[in-house]
Design an enzyme around this catalytic site. Structure first.
Site, short mmCIF file in Angstrom:
data_model
loop_
_atom_site.label_atom_id
_atom_site.label_comp_id
_atom_site.label_asym_id
_atom_site.label_seq_id
_atom_site.Cartn_x
_atom_site.Cartn_y
_atom_site.Cartn_z
N ARG A 67 -9.01 6.03 12.46
CA ARG A 67 -7.57 5.79 12.27
C ARG A 67 -6.73 6.96 12.77
NH1 ARG A 67 -10.24 3.39 8.27
NH2 ARG A 67 -10.27 5.33 7.09
N GLU A 104 -21.16 11.78 1.46
CA GLU A 104 -21.50 11.64 0.04
C GLU A 104 -23.02 11.65 -0.14
OE1 GLU A 104 -19.11 8.55 -1.47
OE2 GLU A 104 -19.83 8.91 -3.51
P1 AMP Z 1 -13.07 13.63 3.90
O1 AMP Z 1 -14.03 14.16 4.92
O2 AMP Z 1 -13.69 13.50 2.53
O3 AMP Z 1 -11.77 14.41 3.87
O4 AMP Z 1 -12.72 12.13 4.31
C1 AMP Z 1 -11.74 11.88 5.25
C2 AMP Z 1 -12.07 10.70 6.14
O5 AMP Z 1 -12.58 9.60 5.39
C3 AMP Z 1 -10.84 10.22 6.85
O6 AMP Z 1 -11.20 9.88 8.19
C4 AMP Z 1 -10.38 9.02 6.05
O7 AMP Z 1 -9.91 8.00 6.89
C5 AMP Z 1 -11.61 8.56 5.26
N1 AMP Z 1 -11.36 8.40 3.81
C6 AMP Z 1 -11.93 9.13 2.83
N2 AMP Z 1 -11.54 8.72 1.62
C7 AMP Z 1 -10.67 7.71 1.82
C8 AMP Z 1 -9.86 6.88 0.95
N3 AMP Z 1 -9.91 6.99 -0.38
N4 AMP Z 1 -9.06 5.97 1.53
C9 AMP Z 1 -9.00 5.85 2.88
N5 AMP Z 1 -9.72 6.58 3.74
C10 AMP Z 1 -10.55 7.52 3.22
#
Ligand code: AMP
Length: 179
Positions: A67, A104
């Site tokens: 996105r 995760e």
């Molecule tokens: P992180 O590496 O944990 O910061 O996760 C970020 C990536 O995962 C981004 O590319 C987001 O689009 C997606 N993402 C993680 N959690 C969510 C959420 N609750 N809602 C939408 N997209 C998420």
């Protein structure tokens, strides 16, 4: 913050859809597609980024799979600068830098073409959402492997309680909307 900016943020925030238990039980997915499908809201979101970066001598936008590509493409077009894409392993055709990051469960790998950013080029990294910051941190490391200078990491949405900003403390971070 001006009143009109505040109300623009509230309009954007009000149109983000919470989808519980997607993609896994316990996760509330912040669905930004209602912003994309409304021409005024999409323009508003892109305008927030373009106004912020138009006078910061940005030379390259690096957008994160998937996105991030949507906002990154629009921002690069507005600024008249190049766009490079960070993708999950195995998707980029040319020689790439790689960085592992924690998911995760287990690990993932992100890639950026070795010529995705030039040495000393001023870069904004963009994604739709900052959660734990693992993805953005990996993207930042890829830009650094190319020798780029990170102006800022930009997100439409930030989930404060996951403390991604702390993880990214080395870098300037901007988000338009936070929860
Ligand atoms: P992180 O590496 O944990 O910061 O996760 C970020 C990536 O995962 C981004 O590319 C987001 O689009 C997606 N993402 C993680 N959690 C969510 C959420 N609750 N809602 C939408 N997209 C998420």
């Amino acid at each position: 913050m001006s009143t009109s900016f505040k109300s623009a943020i509230e309009r954007l925030k009000g149109s983000i859809r919470d989808v519980p238990d997607f993609p896994k039980p316990g996760i509330v997915f912040k669905d930004i597609t209602p912003i994309l499908s409304d021409g005024q809201l999409f323009r508003l979101a892109v305008t927030i980024f373009s106004e912020r970066y138009q006078r910061k001598s940005v030379e390259r936008i690096v957008a994160i799979d998937a996105r991030g590509f949507i906002f990154g493409g629009a921002l690069a077009h507005y600024l008249g600068v190049g766009l490079s894409i960070v993708r999950k392993k195995g998707k980029l055709p040319y020689t790439s830098h790689q960085t592992e990051y924690e998911l995760e469960y287990g690990k993932g790998t992100l890639e950026l073409h070795i010529d995705g950013v030039e040495k000393n080029q001023r870069v904004v990294i963009i994604d739709d959402l900052l959660a734990t910051g693992g993805t953005a941190e990996a993207a930042a490391k890829l830009v650094e492997k190319c020798g780029g200078e990170i102006v800022e990491l930009a997100f439409l949405v930030e989930l404060n309680f996951l403390k991604g900003r702390e993880r990214l403390e080395k870098y300037p971070v901007f988000s338009a909307i936070s929860y």
